[in-house]
Motif scaffolding. Structure first.
Motif, PDB file in Angstrom:
ATOM      1  N   UNK A 230       0.867  -1.199   0.116  1.00  8.33           N
ATOM      2  CA  UNK A 230       0.021   0.080  -0.021  1.00  8.33           C
ATOM      3  C   UNK A 230       0.746   1.118  -0.102  1.00  8.33           C
ATOM      4  N   UNK A 231       2.115   1.377   0.629  1.00  7.82           N
ATOM      5  CA  UNK A 231       2.768   2.487   0.753  1.00  7.82           C
ATOM      6  C   UNK A 231       3.225   2.707  -0.828  1.00  7.82           C
ATOM      7  N   UNK A 232       3.666   1.631  -1.392  1.00  8.76           N
ATOM      8  CA  UNK A 232       4.161   1.629  -2.904  1.00  8.76           C
ATOM      9  C   UNK A 232       3.241   2.078  -3.737  1.00  8.76           C
ATOM     10  N   UNK A 233       1.957   1.780  -3.594  1.00  6.67           N
ATOM     11  CA  UNK A 233       0.706   2.399  -4.356  1.00  6.67           C
ATOM     12  C   UNK A 233       0.687   3.739  -4.123  1.00  6.67           C
ATOM     13  N   UNK A 234       0.548   4.213  -2.817  1.00  6.17           N
ATOM     14  CA  UNK A 234       0.070   5.700  -2.597  1.00  6.17           C
ATOM     15  C   UNK A 234       1.385   6.540  -2.339  1.00  6.17           C
ATOM     16  N   UNK A 235       2.351   6.197  -2.187  1.00  2.84           N
ATOM     17  CA  UNK A 235       3.675   6.938  -2.106  1.00  2.84           C
ATOM     18  C   UNK A 235       3.323   8.193  -1.613  1.00  2.84           C
ATOM     19  N   UNK A 236       2.807   8.452  -0.453  1.00  2.00           N
ATOM     20  CA  UNK A 236       2.487   9.901   0.153  1.00  2.00           C
ATOM     21  C   UNK A 236       3.776  10.105   1.109  1.00  2.00           C
ATOM     22  N   UNK A 237       3.814  11.503   1.093  1.00  5.68           N
ATOM     23  CA  UNK A 237       5.215  12.210   1.764  1.00  5.68           C
ATOM     24  C   UNK A 237       4.904  12.107   3.250  1.00  5.68           C
ATOM     25  N   UNK A 238       5.945  12.008   4.070  1.00  8.22           N
ATOM     26  CA  UNK A 238       5.676  12.046   5.469  1.00  8.22           C
ATOM     27  C   UNK A 238       5.492  13.691   6.019  1.00  8.22           C
ATOM     28  N   UNK A 239       5.118  13.881   7.253  1.00 15.66           N
ATOM     29  CA  UNK A 239       5.230  15.023   7.713  1.00 15.66           C
ATOM     30  C   UNK A 239       6.636  15.633   7.398  1.00 15.66           C
ATOM     31  N   UNK A 240       6.636  17.092   7.475  1.00 20.33           N
ATOM     32  CA  UNK A 240       8.032  17.787   7.402  1.00 20.33           C
ATOM     33  C   UNK A 240       9.100  17.311   8.259  1.00 20.33           C
ATOM     34  N   UNK A 241      10.498  17.051   7.710  1.00 21.17           N
ATOM     35  CA  UNK A 241      11.328  16.594   8.699  1.00 21.17           C
ATOM     36  C   UNK A 241      11.565  17.241  10.073  1.00 21.17           C
ATOM     37  N   UNK A 242      11.028  18.631   9.880  1.00 19.54           N
ATOM     38  CA  UNK A 242      11.342  19.366  11.272  1.00 19.54           C
ATOM     39  C   UNK A 242      10.309  18.833  12.282  1.00 19.54           C
ATOM     40  N   UNK A 243       9.106  18.036  11.926  1.00 16.41           N
ATOM     41  CA  UNK A 243       8.331  17.691  12.838  1.00 16.41           C
ATOM     42  C   UNK A 243       8.633  16.271  13.400  1.00 16.41           C
ATOM     43  N   UNK A 244       9.395  15.485  12.568  1.00 13.84           N
ATOM     44  CA  UNK A 244       9.726  14.105  12.988  1.00 13.84           C
ATOM     45  C   UNK A 244      10.799  13.999  14.114  1.00 13.84           C
ATOM     46  N   UNK A 245      10.194  13.533  15.208  1.00 13.70           N
ATOM     47  CA  UNK A 245      11.193  13.304  16.500  1.00 13.70           C
ATOM     48  C   UNK A 245      11.567  11.810  16.505  1.00 13.70           C
ATOM     49  N   UNK A 246      11.396  11.238  15.720  1.00 17.32           N
ATOM     50  CA  UNK A 246      12.019   9.648  15.125  1.00 17.32           C
ATOM     51  C   UNK A 246      12.497   9.586  13.985  1.00 17.32           C
ATOM     52  N   UNK A 247      13.456   8.644  13.615  1.00 20.01           N
ATOM     53  CA  UNK A 247      13.797   8.484  12.212  1.00 20.01           C
ATOM     54  C   UNK A 247      12.732   7.519  11.482  1.00 20.01           C
ATOM     55  N   UNK A 248      12.518   8.015  10.286  1.00 28.70           N
ATOM     56  CA  UNK A 248      11.524   7.303   9.547  1.00 28.70           C
ATOM     57  C   UNK A 248      12.023   6.757   8.102  1.00 28.70           C
ATOM     58  N   UNK A 249      11.451   5.923   7.469  1.00 29.83           N
ATOM     59  CA  UNK A 249      11.763   5.234   6.261  1.00 29.83           C
ATOM     60  C   UNK A 249      10.454   5.273   5.480  1.00 29.83           C
ATOM     61  N   UNK A 250      10.660   5.145   3.998  1.00 28.41           N
ATOM     62  CA  UNK A 250       9.751   4.795   3.023  1.00 28.41           C
ATOM     63  C   UNK A 250       8.318   5.670   2.983  1.00 28.41           C
ATOM     64  N   UNK A 251       7.393   5.300   2.561  1.00 28.58           N
ATOM     65  CA  UNK A 251       6.141   6.338   2.533  1.00 28.58           C
ATOM     66  C   UNK A 251       5.257   6.122   3.642  1.00 28.58           C
ATOM     67  N   UNK A 252       4.493   7.270   3.710  1.00 27.25           N
ATOM     68  CA  UNK A 252       3.789   7.433   4.926  1.00 27.25           C
ATOM     69  C   UNK A 252       2.338   6.776   4.971  1.00 27.25           C
ATOM     70  N   UNK A 253       1.676   6.814   3.899  1.00 26.55           N
ATOM     71  CA  UNK A 253       0.225   6.071   3.840  1.00 26.55           C
ATOM     72  C   UNK A 253       0.170   4.694   3.564  1.00 26.55           C
ATOM     73  N   UNK A 254      -0.409   3.724   4.345  1.00 28.09           N
ATOM     74  CA  UNK A 254      -0.950   3.975   5.623  1.00 28.09           C
ATOM     75  C   UNK A 254       0.569   3.674   6.769  1.00 28.09           C
ATOM     76  N   UNK A 255       0.279   3.995   8.031  1.00 30.87           N
ATOM     77  CA  UNK A 255       1.338   3.654   8.621  1.00 30.87           C
ATOM     78  C   UNK A 255       1.372   2.315   9.267  1.00 30.87           C
ATOM     79  N   UNK A 256       2.872   1.912   8.733  1.00 32.23           N
ATOM     80  CA  UNK A 256       3.317   0.635   9.126  1.00 32.23           C
ATOM     81  C   UNK A 256       3.122   0.072  10.295  1.00 32.23           C
TER      82      UNK A 256
END
Length: 238
Positions: free
Chosen positions: A112-138
């Motif tokens: 589903x992440x590969x299908x929707x390829x949604x960007x995550x919230x801006x990096x400035x808001x991310x208090x933890x490291x993230x990988x790949x697309x945003x939707x849905x939350x893995x």
């Protein structure tokens, strides 16, 4: 009036259907102005200052710890423990479905992440490291799949109703906490987490329905994967 044995599968099917419909609606709203405004409002409320979630320092630490409960490494460890318990209880079918549930959840999340390829919230808001697309939350999806599936499977191994209810409540609470921490820490938009919960709940209920149907089909045939009674389990099921 519905027979008591029919209520559980009908409830599971209802949750599956609502989860699927909820995901479709969220996927549609994600690209619309109202959906984006909702996500922005939730994120800005949780983090008035980008990168600094509301609350004391210990709340930030607790959220970081809790969010790891939806990670692959932690879920794999818990899955091994749950599978071991189920096998000791001679719940071979439940153990197999738990393995398939987690593997299928990973496939659903990545697909589903590969299908929707949604960007995550801006990096400035991310208090933890993230990988790949945003939707849905893995994390939300996998936590819901695993903890709900494990709770349902484990509940079936307990003879007392209060233990069954307790297992289900713990599973649902863990899934909710993991999802909420993903938004709190800026790793996901709120609609990402809602979609993860929807897909996870639908998949968990699909697994339960498969288990229920398989047990009914196997009952009386002595099939190798049929869930059996623990040798120490008494006939008291109250």
């Amino acid at each position: 009036m519905l027979a008591r044995t029919e209520i559980a599968p009908l409830s599971a099917f209802l949750i599956l259907a609502l989860g699927a419909l909820g995901f479709i609606e969220l996927a549609d709203d994600m690209t619309e102005a109202d959906g984006r405004a909702f996500d922005q409002a939730v994120l800005h409320w949780l983090q008035p200052t980008p990168g600094h979630p509301r609350g004391a320092w210990w709340l930030h630490e607790a959220a970081a710890d809790l969010t790891s409960l939806g990670g692959i490494a932690v879920l794999t460890l818990f899955a091994l423990a749950a599978i071991g318990f189920l096998l000791m209880q001679r719940k071979r079918l439940s153990a197999l479905l738990l393995v398939l549930g987690l593997a299928g959840g990973v496939a659903l999340s990545e697909g589903l992440k590969a299908v929707f390829e949604r960007e995550r919230p801006p990096v400035a808001y991310q208090a933890v490291e993230t990988l790949n697309a945003s939707f849905p939350s893995g994390h939300a999806l996998l936590a819901t799949v695993f903890y709900l599936t494990a709770a349902v499977m484990l509940a079936r191994a307990f003879p007392r109703r209060r233990l069954k209810i307790y297992a289900l409540c713990v599973g649902a609470t863990l899934a909710l906490l993991v999802g909420l921490t993903r938004v709190y820490l800026g790793a996901h938009w709120m609609t990402d987490v809602l979609a993860g919960w929807c897909v996870g709940a639908a998949w968990a209920m699909a697994l339960w329905l498969i288990s229920h149907a398989a047990e009914r089909w196997q009952r009386g045939r002595g099939a190798a994967l049929q869930d059996g009674l623990d040798p120490d389990q008494t006939s008291n099921t109250r």
